[in-house]
Design a protein around this motif. Structure first.
Motif, short mmCIF file in Angstrom:
data_model
loop_
_atom_site.label_atom_id
_atom_site.label_comp_id
_atom_site.label_asym_id
_atom_site.label_seq_id
_atom_site.Cartn_x
_atom_site.Cartn_y
_atom_site.Cartn_z
N ASP A 29 0.81 -1.21 0.00
CA ASP A 29 0.00 0.00 0.00
C ASP A 29 0.85 1.27 0.00
OD1 ASP A 29 1.01 -0.03 2.56
OD2 ASP A 29 -0.91 0.32 3.56
N ARG A 30 2.18 1.12 -0.30
CA ARG A 30 3.09 2.25 -0.18
C ARG A 30 3.86 2.52 -1.47
NH1 ARG A 30 2.47 4.96 4.92
NH2 ARG A 30 1.11 3.49 6.00
N ILE A 380 1.50 6.64 1.48
CA ILE A 380 0.40 5.83 0.97
C ILE A 380 0.31 5.95 -0.55
CG2 ILE A 380 -2.13 5.62 0.93
CD1 ILE A 380 -0.99 4.50 3.44
N ASP A 382 -1.66 6.34 -3.17
CA ASP A 382 -2.83 6.83 -3.90
C ASP A 382 -2.29 7.45 -5.18
OD1 ASP A 382 -4.37 6.12 -1.75
OD2 ASP A 382 -4.98 8.14 -1.20
N ALA A 409 -4.39 3.33 -1.99
CA ALA A 409 -3.63 2.51 -1.03
C ALA A 409 -3.09 1.24 -1.69
CB ALA A 409 -4.48 2.17 0.18
#
Length: 419
Positions: A29-30, A380, A382, A409
């Motif tokens: 998620d990074r 994160i 996104d 994420a």
């Protein structure tokens, strides 16, 4: 763990620097790497070809109203104040309103907004708290969000004629904050000023005393919640700053003293002008009965002019102003939220790059949920892939077909097309 590499495009990392050729690498998620230029060999990594596109952080809606009924493809003319507010007479209850809010959240995510900061609910029920938690749990799609309470007016007489006892005064305001915090809201919304939509000259009517606002502020700090407010009059902006409100909406008629106060706390406060609804009322409302004459009576013409006058000064002073807000009306439906970036440029005097930075990095700062709003290692993941270069033309963000990829994420909400 499999990694995803976005390559062959420009990268806007949210810092304010212009987009440049580069790659963004995501694991889990990074974001794990943001590197200049493009590589030919990516090994076993999944590759997303961003040729002709810009890779950028997910956008943050700073003034969300997910309980408002109108969204793209779902126009509800019964919530069109002051011409029609019959919406309030056919509210069916929590399940129905939650379903509507879930629909709106999904539409907002489809528009590239991976996070949202609520500017208040129109419902006396915990729709936003439930929605926030369902999104966080992955039960429904939508932007991660901060939930806000119902908007608190300071008039003890309700629209149905019911009189609320002990509604006014410092203790009543503190009690409201305590109650909303106990219900699980992240922030509490006050209508510090009235509005021309509700009463002639309402934008210049300040509805709370400094003592009432200070009591709310003290209780908010004790209860661990933030305060948001509708504030158009100069006096209401001053009260909001003195009482420690975090997000101040509109600031339409801020005077020199109000601007000085805002500048004095520019590292702590955020302002959201919400030009979208005013522009829509002035130029796009006739289908729903909002003629130029009605728009003038509603105060929208004067408000748009007021914003155009005050926000270049807010920009000059370095006060963080965020795009977004008041989407959910028939002529300004949820899903068109990226249009605010265009208005930031064309009406308020920001550059496209400044508007992009505001809707990403500053939006993440507003949320206060950690490393959100930039493409940086450890943050994160996104990620949006948008056709073209929004730093040259922010209007590309309004075209869903140009949003090639939406990642939230580390997971694809809209996956890249398969060749």
């Amino acid at each position: 763990m499999a990694r995803t590499v976005f390559t062959n495009g420009l990268v806007f990392d949210g810092s304010g620097a212009a987009p440049a050729p580069g790659e963004v690498v995501v694991e889990g998620d990074r974001v794990v790497e943001v590197r200049p230029a493009w590589q030919d060999d990516h090994g076993d990594d999944q590759v997303v070809d961003a040729t002709g596109c810009t890779v950028m952080p997910g956008m943050v809606e700073s003034h969300a109203h997910l309980t408002f009924p109108s969204a793209v493809g779902h126009i509800d003319p019964s919530f069109n104040p002051p011409l029609d507010v019959s919406f309030f007479h056919h509210i069916e209850g929590l399940p129905s309103e939650l379903a509507r809010a879930e629909r709106n959240a999904s539409i907002l995510l489809d528009a590239g907004f991976t996070s949202a900061y609520s500017a208040g609910s129109i419902l006396p029920m915990p729709v936003e708290v439930i929605l926030r938690d369902k999104i966080k749990a992955g039960a429904v799609p939508g932007p991660r969000m901060r939930a806000a309470s119902m908007e608190r007016d300071n008039h003890p007489v309700r629209p149905d004629g019911h009189v609320e006892p002990d509604w006014q005064g410092p203790e009543a305001c503190a009690r409201w904050v305590r109650d909303m915090a106990a219900q699980g809201y992240d922030s509490v919304k006050f209508l510090l000023s009235n509005d021309d939509v509700f009463i002639e000259g309402g934008s210049q009517i300040t509805q709370y005393t400094l003592e009432e606002a200070m009591a709310a502020g003290a209780q908010a700090r004790e209860s661990g919640v933030w305060l948001n407010c509708h504030a158009q009059s100069a006096e209401s902006v001053k009260i909001a700053v003195k009482a420690g409100f975090r997000s101040i909406y509109h600031c339409t008629y801020a005077d020199e003293e109000a601007l000085d106060l805002l500048e004095s706390v520019k590292d702590e406060v955020f302002v959201s002008p919400a030009p979208g609804i005013m522009y829509a009322n002035v130029y796009e409302g006739e289908e729903f009965g909002i003629t130029r004459e009605v728009a003038e009576k509603m105060g929208s013409v004067a408000a748009l002019e007021g914003m155009a006058a005050v926000y270049p000064e807010i920009r000059r002073r370095g006060i963080r102003a965020l795009p977004g807000g008041d989407y959910g009306f028939p002529n300004n439906p949820i899903g068109r939220n990226a249009r605010d970036l265009e208005l930031f440029v064309d009406v308020l005097g920001y550059t496209p790059l400044e508007a992009l930075t505001a809707v990403t990095r500053y939006g993440g700062q507003l949320l206060g949920l950690g490393d959100i709003g930039m493409l940086k290692p450890g943050w994160i993941a996104d990620v949006l892939v948008v056709e073209g270069n929004p730093a040259e033309d922010v209007r590309v963000l309004q075209d869903r077909d140009k949003l090639r990829v939406i990642m939230q994420a580390g997971r694809f909400h809209k996956a890249p097309a398969v060749a």
